[in-house]
Design a protein around this motif. Structure first.
Motif, PDB file in Angstrom:
ATOM      1  N   TRP A 152      -6.669   8.971   2.836  1.00  0.00           N
ATOM      2  CA  TRP A 152      -7.924   8.258   2.544  1.00  0.00           C
ATOM      3  C   TRP A 152      -9.107   9.039   3.116  1.00  0.00           C
ATOM      4  O   TRP A 152     -10.168   9.112   2.491  1.00  0.00           O
ATOM      5  CB  TRP A 152      -7.890   6.845   3.126  1.00  0.00           C
ATOM      6  CG  TRP A 152      -6.881   5.952   2.469  1.00  0.00           C
ATOM      7  CD1 TRP A 152      -6.268   6.141   1.263  1.00  0.00           C
ATOM      8  CD2 TRP A 152      -6.345   4.723   2.999  1.00  0.00           C
ATOM      9  NE1 TRP A 152      -5.389   5.112   1.009  1.00  0.00           N
ATOM     10  CE2 TRP A 152      -5.423   4.229   2.043  1.00  0.00           C
ATOM     11  CE3 TRP A 152      -6.570   4.007   4.168  1.00  0.00           C
ATOM     12  CZ2 TRP A 152      -4.716   3.041   2.248  1.00  0.00           C
ATOM     13  CZ3 TRP A 152      -5.875   2.819   4.376  1.00  0.00           C
ATOM     14  CH2 TRP A 152      -4.965   2.344   3.420  1.00  0.00           C
ATOM     15  N   GLY A 193      -0.554   5.056   0.081  1.00  0.00           N
ATOM     16  CA  GLY A 193      -1.983   5.033  -0.175  1.00  0.00           C
ATOM     17  C   GLY A 193      -2.495   5.563  -1.488  1.00  0.00           C
ATOM     18  O   GLY A 193      -3.713   5.608  -1.706  1.00  0.00           O
ATOM     19  N   THR A 244       1.674   3.765   6.150  1.00  0.00           N
ATOM     20  CA  THR A 244       0.218   3.697   6.051  1.00  0.00           C
ATOM     21  C   THR A 244      -0.487   4.698   6.961  1.00  0.00           C
ATOM     22  O   THR A 244      -1.665   4.988   6.747  1.00  0.00           O
ATOM     23  CB  THR A 244      -0.285   2.275   6.345  1.00  0.00           C
ATOM     24  OG1 THR A 244       0.184   1.852   7.632  1.00  0.00           O
ATOM     25  CG2 THR A 244       0.201   1.301   5.274  1.00  0.00           C
ATOM     26  N   THR A 278       0.809  -1.220   0.000  1.00  0.00           N
ATOM     27  CA  THR A 278       0.000   0.000   0.000  1.00  0.00           C
ATOM     28  C   THR A 278       0.842   1.269   0.000  1.00  0.00           C
ATOM     29  O   THR A 278       0.432   2.288  -0.552  1.00  0.00           O
ATOM     30  CB  THR A 278      -0.942  -0.013   1.223  1.00  0.00           C
ATOM     31  OG1 THR A 278      -1.888  -1.071   1.058  1.00  0.00           O
ATOM     32  CG2 THR A 278      -1.672   1.297   1.380  1.00  0.00           C
ATOM     33  N   LEU A 290      -7.424  -1.774   6.187  1.00  0.00           N
ATOM     34  CA  LEU A 290      -5.971  -1.937   6.194  1.00  0.00           C
ATOM     35  C   LEU A 290      -5.587  -3.020   7.188  1.00  0.00           C
ATOM     36  O   LEU A 290      -6.013  -2.994   8.345  1.00  0.00           O
ATOM     37  CB  LEU A 290      -5.295  -0.618   6.570  1.00  0.00           C
ATOM     38  CG  LEU A 290      -3.770  -0.663   6.744  1.00  0.00           C
ATOM     39  CD1 LEU A 290      -3.076  -0.984   5.428  1.00  0.00           C
ATOM     40  CD2 LEU A 290      -3.266   0.656   7.308  1.00  0.00           C
ATOM     41  N   ALA A 304      -4.426   2.909  -3.564  1.00  0.00           N
ATOM     42  CA  ALA A 304      -5.672   2.550  -2.886  1.00  0.00           C
ATOM     43  C   ALA A 304      -6.754   3.595  -3.141  1.00  0.00           C
ATOM     44  O   ALA A 304      -7.921   3.255  -3.363  1.00  0.00           O
ATOM     45  CB  ALA A 304      -5.431   2.383  -1.389  1.00  0.00           C
ATOM     46  N   ALA A 333      -1.089   7.214   4.585  1.00  0.00           N
ATOM     47  CA  ALA A 333      -2.167   6.744   3.718  1.00  0.00           C
ATOM     48  C   ALA A 333      -3.522   6.971   4.367  1.00  0.00           C
ATOM     49  O   ALA A 333      -4.452   7.488   3.715  1.00  0.00           O
ATOM     50  CB  ALA A 333      -1.976   5.258   3.407  1.00  0.00           C
ATOM     51  N   ARG A 334      -3.665   6.631   5.635  1.00  0.00           N
ATOM     52  CA  ARG A 334      -4.956   6.784   6.317  1.00  0.00           C
ATOM     53  C   ARG A 334      -5.434   8.233   6.290  1.00  0.00           C
ATOM     54  O   ARG A 334      -6.625   8.513   6.101  1.00  0.00           O
ATOM     55  CB  ARG A 334      -4.838   6.312   7.768  1.00  0.00           C
ATOM     56  CG  ARG A 334      -4.726   4.803   7.958  1.00  0.00           C
ATOM     57  CD  ARG A 334      -4.617   4.513   9.448  1.00  0.00           C
ATOM     58  NE  ARG A 334      -4.309   3.146   9.772  1.00  0.00           N
ATOM     59  CZ  ARG A 334      -5.210   2.177   9.919  1.00  0.00           C
ATOM     60  NH1 ARG A 334      -6.486   2.447   9.720  1.00  0.00           N
ATOM     61  NH2 ARG A 334      -4.838   0.952  10.250  1.00  0.00           N
TER      62      ARG A 334
END
Length: 220
Positions: A107, A74, A100, A71, A118, A77, A103-104
Motif C-alpha cells: 500500500w 492487499g 496484511t 484483505t 486496516l 485494496a 499488504a501494508r
C-alpha cells in the motif's frame, strides 16, 4: 451474438489480460511475492482483470467510502483505493497480521496507504461495532464463505442508495452445481447465492469474472 458467456481458456485469459489496461509493476510485484511466499493460498488473490474492473467500477460509480471484508495481501485494496478520490477512505477488515503486513508494505509502494484503514479483528464484530450512521458506496466481500450471509446482512443496510456490493468466488470453481460437492464452503456459497437472489433490497447479477463475481446495486 451469443446467449452465454465465453468459456475462458488459459490462452484466452492471457489475451483478455493483454487487451485490458496494463498491470503496473506494484501489482505485478505483489502478485509475484504473494505466490512465492504463500503458494498454497494464491487462489485467495483476485486476478488482474478483476482488479482493473474494480478500479474502474469505483471510478465510474464515484465511490468515496469503501469497505472490504477479507484483505489477504492487499491486492484488491490497492485496486479499489486507486479508484476513489484522494480524500476517500477504504476500511479493510482481516484477521491475519502476517498477510496484511505484506499488504501494508505494498500500500505504501502504491501510494494509497493514507486512504486505507486496516482493522485486525473478526469482520462481523467490526461491522457490528461501527457507528450507526457509517455508510459505504462500495463493498467487497472475499472472506470465509460460510460467513457471507452474515457479512451481507451487516453491509446492505449500511450501503448508500445506489451503492454496489461485490462478492467474490460465487461460482466456487464450478462446484456450486455439483450435487456431489457437500463441503461447508461450497454450501456456504450456494446458500449465499440463493439469499442474495431473494433479497428485494438489491438488484444482483452473477458475473463469470474470476471465480464468479456477484455484483448487486442497492435500490434507492
Amino acid at each position: 451474438m451469443t446467449r452465454t458467456s465465453e468459456s475462458v481458456t488459459p490462452q484466452l485469459h492471457d489475451y483478455l489480460v493483454a487487451h485490458s489496461a496494463p498491470v503496473d509493476p506494484v501489482l505485478a510485484d505483489l502478485a509475484e511475492e504473494t505466490a512465492r511466499r504463500y503458494p498454497d493460498q494464491t487462489t485467495m488473490q483476485i486476478g488482474a482483470e478483476q482488479g482493473t474492473f474494480m478500479t474502474l467500477l469505483a471510478r465510474i460509480g464515484g465511490a468515496r467510502d469503501v469497505v472490504e471484508v477479507g484483505t489477504f495481501t492487499g491486492y484488491s485494496a490497492i485496486c479499489m483505493a486507486r479508484g476513489i478520490p484522494a480524500d476517500g477512505s477504504l476500511l479493510a477488515l482481516d484477521v491475519s497480521e502476517e498477510w496484511t503486513a505484506l499488504a501494508r508494505r505494498y500500500w505504501q509502494r502504491a501510494g494509497v496507504a493514507d486512504k486505507i484503514e486496516l482493522r485486525l479483528a473478526p469482520a462481523l464484530e467490526t461491522l457490528r461495532a461501527l457507528p450507526g450512521d457509517r455508510r459505504f458506496d462500495l463493498a467487497f466481500i472475499d472472506a470465509d464463505k460460510e460467513g457471507y450471509i452474515g457479512y451481507w446482512e451487516e453491509l446492505v443496510p449500511r450501503m448508500r442508495p445506489g451503492g454496489v456490493l461485490l462478492v467474490d468466488n460465487t461460482l466456487s470453481h464450478g462446484r456450486v452445481i455439483d450435487p456431489a460437492e457437500t463441503s461447508a464452503p461450497v454450501q456456504g456459497i450456494r446458500d449465499f447465492n440463493d439469499h442474495a437472489l431473494a433479497d428485494e433490497r438489491v438488484e444482483p447479477v452473477l458475473l463469470p469474472v474470476g471465480d464468479g463475481l456477484t455484483m448487486a446495486r442497492v435500490r434507492g
